[in-house]
Design an enzyme around this catalytic site. Structure first.
Site, PDB file in Angstrom:
ATOM      1  N   LYS A   1       0.887  -1.109   0.000  1.00 12.26           N
ATOM      2  CA  LYS A   1       0.112  -0.047  -0.119  1.00 12.26           C
ATOM      3  C   LYS A   1       0.852   1.292  -0.029  1.00 12.26           C
ATOM      4  O   LYS A   1       1.930   1.347   0.759  1.00 12.26           O
ATOM      5  CB  LYS A   1      -0.880  -0.045   1.454  1.00 12.26           C
ATOM      6  CG  LYS A   1      -2.066   1.058   1.280  1.00 12.26           C
ATOM      7  CD  LYS A   1      -2.775   0.999   2.409  1.00 12.26           C
ATOM      8  CE  LYS A   1      -4.007   2.136   2.537  1.00 12.26           C
ATOM      9  NZ  LYS A   1      -4.727   1.832   3.764  1.00 12.26           N
TER      10      LYS A   1
ATOM     11  N   SER B   1      -9.856   1.884   3.177  1.00  7.34           N
ATOM     12  CA  SER B   1      -9.011   2.677   1.868  1.00  7.34           C
ATOM     13  C   SER B   1      -7.805   1.660   1.300  1.00  7.34           C
ATOM     14  O   SER B   1      -7.309   2.277   0.184  1.00  7.34           O
ATOM     15  CB  SER B   1      -8.218   3.483   2.772  1.00  7.34           C
ATOM     16  OG  SER B   1      -7.237   3.119   3.663  1.00  7.34           O
TER      17      SER B   1
ATOM     18  N   SER C   1      -9.995  -0.269   7.159  1.00  4.49           N
ATOM     19  CA  SER C   1      -9.564  -0.311   5.782  1.00  4.49           C
ATOM     20  C   SER C   1      -8.434  -1.153   5.102  1.00  4.49           C
ATOM     21  O   SER C   1      -8.185  -1.375   4.168  1.00  4.49           O
ATOM     22  CB  SER C   1      -8.474   1.010   5.696  1.00  4.49           C
ATOM     23  OG  SER C   1      -8.962   2.073   5.695  1.00  4.49           O
TER      24      SER C   1
END
Lengths: 485, 96
Positions: free
Chosen positions: A79, A154, A178
């Site tokens: 990420k 997210s 997330s």
């Protein structure tokens, strides 16, 4: 058949039988990205040249002691809020568009030690604020199961890349859901570890008392291997816990006889879609058949979790994001005569809407005259929410419910009203507030979109969470389904 | 519904060193008002005798040995700086 349909332990065996090479694995990743990423748009940055070179050097080590680690040679996606030395790290924000970190996050050092190969950096909502990846400053990521739906967020890029077969696994981060929410939306396995289990050093901070890095994978076993590699005390993170890291894979016994499951009535009530509710009840039947027992319980303060979370996380974010001021790194506004204007214009031009909204909310909640009424009140509510979990865990081993109230929603359908968007996280947020571990595993489909079962455990008891998730997974084949793409 | 005025929004934006337009101030006034109103449901909770939680784990301060280690090289530190000169980060004038 893709190489990544194999679990990691099988790939490891294939490598050592010399049926495949590390270069084959890396090829598989980039080939698949070439094929599908213009549709899915999971990656923000690729590190192809370096990955291929690393693969070649690892191929020369096959058969030596150095190649014994289970993750040796495995491609991974990271990420983009986890800093990677000399590899652009943007947090999907214009304010960090050209940021080239000068050090690695501790988890990235752990990955290098395990000799995984970083394929690239994955899209997310800007600074991890969002539930759909529509808040990325650069691109939307699309759900591999249906390109008109969001992948969740997210860590939407991290979940979509795994679901699309671009990488066998990835790292995400979870502040209010997330990791688990996009894992649920994309039909993959995502774990938020206990707060303190994994070092946050080098994770660009959103809400420091809630953030945790965790693995997103195709199955529970891979998840346990990846968590093993990244866990542990870190002198660089004063909130990483000095707690022994057990062997997580050893916990995957398939045995849940006598296990006590609590099912909060608040997690199956109003707002939870019927098919989601049914999939959880079906999962409970599976676990019951395997010898577990379940009872309905109450987490009475659940309804206050969302408000508590937005006050606390936004307050922490407003402080954490003050470092983006255009001085030492990142974007700097060319339109400023004075230092104060430099700050203001840089932040006005560099941050997206949702980030600005949360900075404003947090600054308001912390400002003179409002601190006690909002911030401190939310901290007290957090104590009550945490106590709900402690009370239930006195009698039960795990808490089970859905990960999200609905399957993935359509792109654009919730973007205009921040509060509607926030409600997606209503079942995942309490877990962060309490600091306990939670996993999402695939548990069915609704109109072709994956659903996720959430299993929540006691502090530092990821082992039991994994044991339950694994036992359930063995009895089902939802995790083996793949999107058509 | 709790009303947040445009002046309050501008005050908060100034505290946050965030430049906002009049249009944004109007939009934020409305959205923050809605979020704050939603958050005020916490007032239903009796928290008189409840301690605030700032951190979930029971942790104590840990001190490390005070041993000097090399810092980051200047070139590395300046690598991402938008402007620098003579090994220092450059900003607009702070004092008139």
């Amino acid at each position: 058949m893709s190489l990544f349909d194999h679990k990691v332990s099988d790939l490891h065996e294939l490598l050592h039988k010399k049926e495949i090479t590390v270069s084959d694995l890396v090829d598989e990743s980039y080939k698949r990205i070439q094929e599908v990423d213009d549709k899915v748009q999971a990656f923000l940055t690729l590190d192809e040249e370096r990955a291929r070179e690393t693969a070649k050097s690892l191929d020369n080590k096959i058969g030596t002691d150095e190649s014994k680690g289970l993750l040796f040679g495995m491609p991974i996606g990271v990420k983009d809020n986890i800093v990677t030395k000399d590899l652009r790290t943007t947090c999907a924000s214009k304010i960090l568009e050209n940021f080239d970190p000068i050090y690695n996050a501790t988890v990235v050092d752990h990955l290098h030690k395990a000799e995984t190969i970083t394929i690239g950096k994955l899209n997310m909502d800007e600074f991890a604020m969002g539930s759909s990846n529509e808040n990325s400053g650069f691109q939307k990521t699309f759900n591999p199961w249906n390109l008109e739906k969001v992948p969740g967020g997210s860590s939407g890029g991290s979940a979509a890349a795994v679901a699309a077969g671009e990488v066998p696994f990835s790292l995400g981060s979870d502040t209010g859901g997330s990791i688990r929410q996009p894992a649920s939306f994309c039909g993959v396995v995502g774990l938020k570890p206990t707060y303190g289990r994994v070092s946050r050093f080098g994770l660009v901070a959103f809400a420091s008392s809630l953030d945790q890095i965790g693995p997103i994978t195709r199955n529970v076993e891979d998840n346990a291997y990846l968590l093993q590699a990244i866990s542990g005390l870190d002198p660089m993170d004063s909130t990483s816990a000095n707690v022994e890291v057990p062997n997580f894979v050893q916990a995957l016994t398939g045995d849940v006889k006598g296990l006590r499951i609590a099912v909060p009535k608040e997690y199956l009530g109003e707002g939870v879609e019927e098919e989601v509710r049914q999939s959880v009840l079906d999962a409970l039947k599976v676990l019951e058949k395997q010898g577990a027992v379940w009872e309905e319980v109450s987490l009475p303060h659940s309804k206050y979790a969302l408000a508590t979370y937005y006050l606390l996380s936004s307050s922490e974010a407003s402080a954490n994001l003050s470092r983006f001021d255009g001085v030492r790194y990142g974007y700097r506004s060319p339109n400023a005569e004075t230092l104060i204007d430099l700050y203001k214009n840089t932040r006005a031009e560099g941050f997206g809407d949702e980030v600005k909204r949360r900075i404003m909310l947090g600054t308001f909640a912390l400002s003179s005259g409002y601190y006690d009424a909002y911030y401190k009140k939310a901290q007290k509510a957090r104590t009550l929410i945490k106590k709900d979990f402690e009370d239930v865990f006195e009698k039960y081993d795990v808490i089970v419910g859905p990960t999200t109230p609905t399957p993935a929603f359509s792109i654009g359908s919730k973007i205009s009203d921040p509060l509607t968007m926030y409600i997606n996280d209503i079942l995942t947020i309490p877990v962060n507030l309490a600091g306990v571990p939670g996993i999402s595993v695939p548990c069915g489909f609704s109109n072709g979109m994956p659903l996720g079962l959430q299993i929540i455990g006691k502090h530092f008891d990821e082992s039991t969470v994994y044991r339950v998730a694994h036992a359930y997974e063995q009895a089902t084949d939802y995790h083996k389904q793949k999107p058509a793409l | 519904m709790t009303k947040i005025t445009i002046d309050e929004v501008k005050h908060v934006a100034n505290l946050a060193r965030l430049g906002i337009t009049d249009e944004e101030a109007e939009k934020f006034a409305e959205q923050l008002g809605a979020i704050i109103t939603f958050a005020e449901q916490l007032n239903e909770l009796d928290t008189d005798n409840v301690e605030p939680t700032s951190h979930v784990l029971d942790m104590k301060n840990v001190m490390r040995e005070d041993i000097a280690k090399p810092g980051l090289p200047v070139e590395e530190v300046l690598k991402n700086a938008p402007a620098h000169e003579y090994g220092q980060i450059k900003v607009p004038a702070i004092i008139e």
